[in-house]
Design an enzyme around this catalytic site. Structure first.
Site, short mmCIF file in Angstrom:
data_model
loop_
_atom_site.label_atom_id
_atom_site.label_comp_id
_atom_site.label_asym_id
_atom_site.label_seq_id
_atom_site.Cartn_x
_atom_site.Cartn_y
_atom_site.Cartn_z
N LYS A 52 0.84 -1.21 0.00
CA LYS A 52 0.00 0.00 0.00
C LYS A 52 0.88 1.26 0.00
O LYS A 52 0.58 2.24 -0.68
CB LYS A 52 -0.94 -0.02 1.22
CG LYS A 52 -2.05 -1.08 1.08
CD LYS A 52 -2.82 -1.31 2.38
CE LYS A 52 -3.74 -2.53 2.23
NZ LYS A 52 -4.48 -2.86 3.44
N GLN A 96 -4.43 -2.03 9.63
CA GLN A 96 -4.36 -3.34 8.99
C GLN A 96 -4.89 -4.43 9.93
O GLN A 96 -4.51 -4.50 11.09
CB GLN A 96 -2.90 -3.64 8.59
CG GLN A 96 -2.72 -4.89 7.74
CD GLN A 96 -3.38 -4.81 6.36
OE1 GLN A 96 -3.50 -3.74 5.77
NE2 GLN A 96 -3.84 -5.94 5.85
N ASP A 119 -10.96 2.38 4.17
CA ASP A 119 -11.29 0.95 4.05
C ASP A 119 -12.80 0.76 3.89
O ASP A 119 -13.25 -0.32 3.49
CB ASP A 119 -10.87 0.21 5.33
CG ASP A 119 -9.54 -0.50 5.19
OD1 ASP A 119 -9.20 -0.92 4.06
OD2 ASP A 119 -8.85 -0.64 6.21
N1 GUN Z 1 -6.79 -7.25 6.18
C1 GUN Z 1 -7.16 -7.96 5.09
N2 GUN Z 1 -7.76 -7.17 4.19
C2 GUN Z 1 -7.77 -5.93 4.71
C3 GUN Z 1 -8.23 -4.67 4.23
O1 GUN Z 1 -8.80 -4.54 3.16
N3 GUN Z 1 -8.03 -3.61 5.08
C4 GUN Z 1 -7.44 -3.73 6.28
N4 GUN Z 1 -7.33 -2.65 7.02
N5 GUN Z 1 -7.00 -4.89 6.74
C5 GUN Z 1 -7.16 -5.97 5.95
#
Ligand code: GUN
Length: 286
Positions: A52, A96, A119
């Site tokens: 990211k 995350q 998100d």
């Molecule tokens: N863990 C797995 N997928 C995601 C996501 O799309 N966002 C976040 N914050 N954590 C994740």
């Protein structure tokens, strides 16, 4: 059978995002800034957060990664989230997941300001999404909708069968496909015979997390198949020691499809670009 290439679509969308960032910068406006909180040292989470960060740099966004030890208390993590909520330079925040067991993901998700929740996990944003009000959409379903639009895949009146009912993919995907005028069926672990539904489906979205789950005999001719699965399976021949395997048994399903996503190079790149699109939008949401 034709390939829905998330790689190609995401490249095109990234070029558009880059151009918009250049335009923002040249007109003296704010550069989008994404913050990511990473707790502990789970291998997959570290890889995702690094990806990211790299994506942000590539399109010209600012990015900040805040790393905390797995032993951080829930109270202290909440304080860190509030600091970012209150920081006007940061437009979007992701924490995350998964978090260590002693920290409530629900509490943390609900602490993030819904205006920075790129998100799309905050209940406010989930509610707005279900009502069809413009807001941050969870990155994977958002990316899939963008991919279907890019390839002009007809959705109105089609039967879309979603396998999986997670908060991150299955549930939001069902709301978005309804908004695309599909007839939507959601199958899950308690569905007695998933193939009864998938055999009727014009569009299948597989998000179960079981490698090679969907096989050729479960799919009707000319279906559109979207594979959200990315399970890490040990593979000594790969330099990482693993390979990514989708939920769809590509060899048996692909010959029956009109369109299908590969793994890798399908939904994964679209998820990444979905987060970038939300972050770009976040500069307008304060
Ligand atoms: N863990 C797995 N997928 C995601 C996501 O799309 N966002 C976040 N914050 N954590 C994740």
């Amino acid at each position: 059978m034709k390939i829905l290439s998330g790689l190609d679509v995401s490249k095109a969308l990234r070029i558009e995002i880059k151009e918009k960032v250049v335009a923002l910068k040249t007109s003296g406006k704010k550069t989008p800034h994404l913050a990511a909180i990473l707790v502990g040292n789970d291998g997959a989470s570290m890889t995702y957060v690094a990806a990211k960060e790299k994506d942000c740099q590539e399109v010209g966004f600012n990015s900040t990664v805040l790393k905390f030890d797995a032993s951080i208390s829930e109270v202290d993590l909440i304080k860190e989230v509030i600091k970012i909520n209150d920081n006007p330079d940061i437009d979007g925040l992701i924490v995350q997941l998964p978090l260590p067991k002693h920290i409530s993901e629900k509490k943390i998700t609900e602490t993030i300001s819904y205006k920075k929740d790129v998100d799309g996990f905050h209940p406010m944003n989930v509610g707005m999404m279900f009502k069809g009000i413009k807001t941050f959409l969870p990155a994977t379903p958002f990316g899939i909708i963008k991919m279907l639009a890019y390839y002009n895949i007809e959705t109105a009146g089609k039967h879309c069968v979603i396998i999986g009912r997670s908060d991150i993919v299955g549930k939001p995907m069902s709301a978005l496909m309804l908004q695309q005028n599909c007839t939507v069926t959601v199958c899950h672990s308690k569905t007695p015979d998933v193939s009864v539904f998938t055999k009727q489906a014009d569009i299948i979205i597989a998000a179960v997390g079981l490698p090679n789950y969907l096989t050729g005999e479960m799919v009707k001719e000319d279906a559109v198949v979207i594979d959200v699965g990315i399970t890490r399976v040990a593979d000594a021949s790969n330099k990482n020691g693993y390979k990514l395997v989708g939920d769809v048994h590509f060899e048996s399903v692909a010959p029956k499809c009109s369109w299908i996503t590969p793994v890798p190079g399908g939904v994964g790149p679209m998820t990444r670009v979905g987060l970038l699109l939300n972050t770009l939008e976040a500069i307008n949401s304060k």
